[in-house]
Design a protein around this motif. Structure first.
Motif: not given
Length: 230
Positions: A1-10, A33-38
């Motif tokens: 089971m592949l788990i996508s770990i999603i991390i929002p950053t700022l 996956i790191v999701v950067d907001g700028g």
């Protein structure tokens, strides 16, 4: 089971390396996956060697939605940039989802210091669960198929997590795992607990009576001074 770990950053240069180091020690199959907001600091440079980094419009609702869109996993696990999961967290998620009745869940929360506010919040949080409330700092996870079925995160500036969990619960069982997730107490450091709790309760009530989360966000006092939260 592949788990996508999603991390929002700022602007998380002070926290992200510790979080990613803990994630690197997880057992199980996962992608990060790191999701950067700028960010205007070194968050992206720190994260890039340890995770796939993408950019999106600022705001946790927007960022986590972008992360889910880019994810490949059967399960999406949303982790805040100042939270530390235990090494067996992925295995605990996988084990819980072997029960087909469970569509998602979160972790039992504890804080990274022993200050007075932390101790008081640690007492309050279990009662919030009895009210059906759970927030993003507890590490919300759900099946990717369920995420798609409910339309994913909405682009709210506040309570995007409460809104998501409310819709998850309509699809099946939502389970709080006994495994601990450690999160930062910086949001309420040096703040009066009674005043802070009253403020948050008032915002929660306004949300439930229909005030839009973007309006509520302008009233919220986040960790970075008194500005609007990321």
């Amino acid at each position: 089971m592949l788990i996508s770990i999603i991390i929002p950053t700022l602007n998380e240069e002070s926290s992200i390396s510790r979080t990613l180091a803990a994630i690197a020690g997880l057992h199980g199959e996962y992608e990060v996956i790191v999701v950067d907001g700028g960010s205007s600091d070194h968050t992206v440079e720190i994260a890039a060697p340890l995770a796939r980094v993408i950019e999106s419009e600022r705001g946790r609702g927007n960022q986590q939605a972008a992360g889910a869109k880019a994810a490949n996993g059967e399960v999406f696990w949303f982790v805040h940039a100042d939270s530390i999961p235990g090494p067996h967290s992925c295995l605990a998620i996988e084990e819980s989802l072997r029960d087909g009745r469970i569509v998602g869940g979160n972790f039992s929360l504890c804080f990274d210091d022993e200050g007075r506010s932390s101790r008081q919040l640690a007492v309050v949080y279990p009662y919030l669960k009895l009210l059906g409330l759970c927030y993003g700092d507890s590490g919300i996870f759900l099946r990717a198929s369920v995420y798609e079925a409910i339309g994913g995160f909405r682009p709210y500036a506040l309570f995007e997590d409460v809104d998501l969990v409310r819709r998850i619960r309509k699809q099946g069982r939502f389970r709080t795992l006994p495994d601990k997730l450690v999160t930062s107490s910086r949001r309420f450091a040096h703040r009066n607990f009674a005043l802070m709790f009253a403020e948050w309760t008032a915002l929660q009530i306004l949300y439930w009576v229909g005030v839009h989360p973007d309006r509520l966000a302008s009233m919220y006092a986040p960790v970075r001074g008194r500005s609007k939260p990321a």
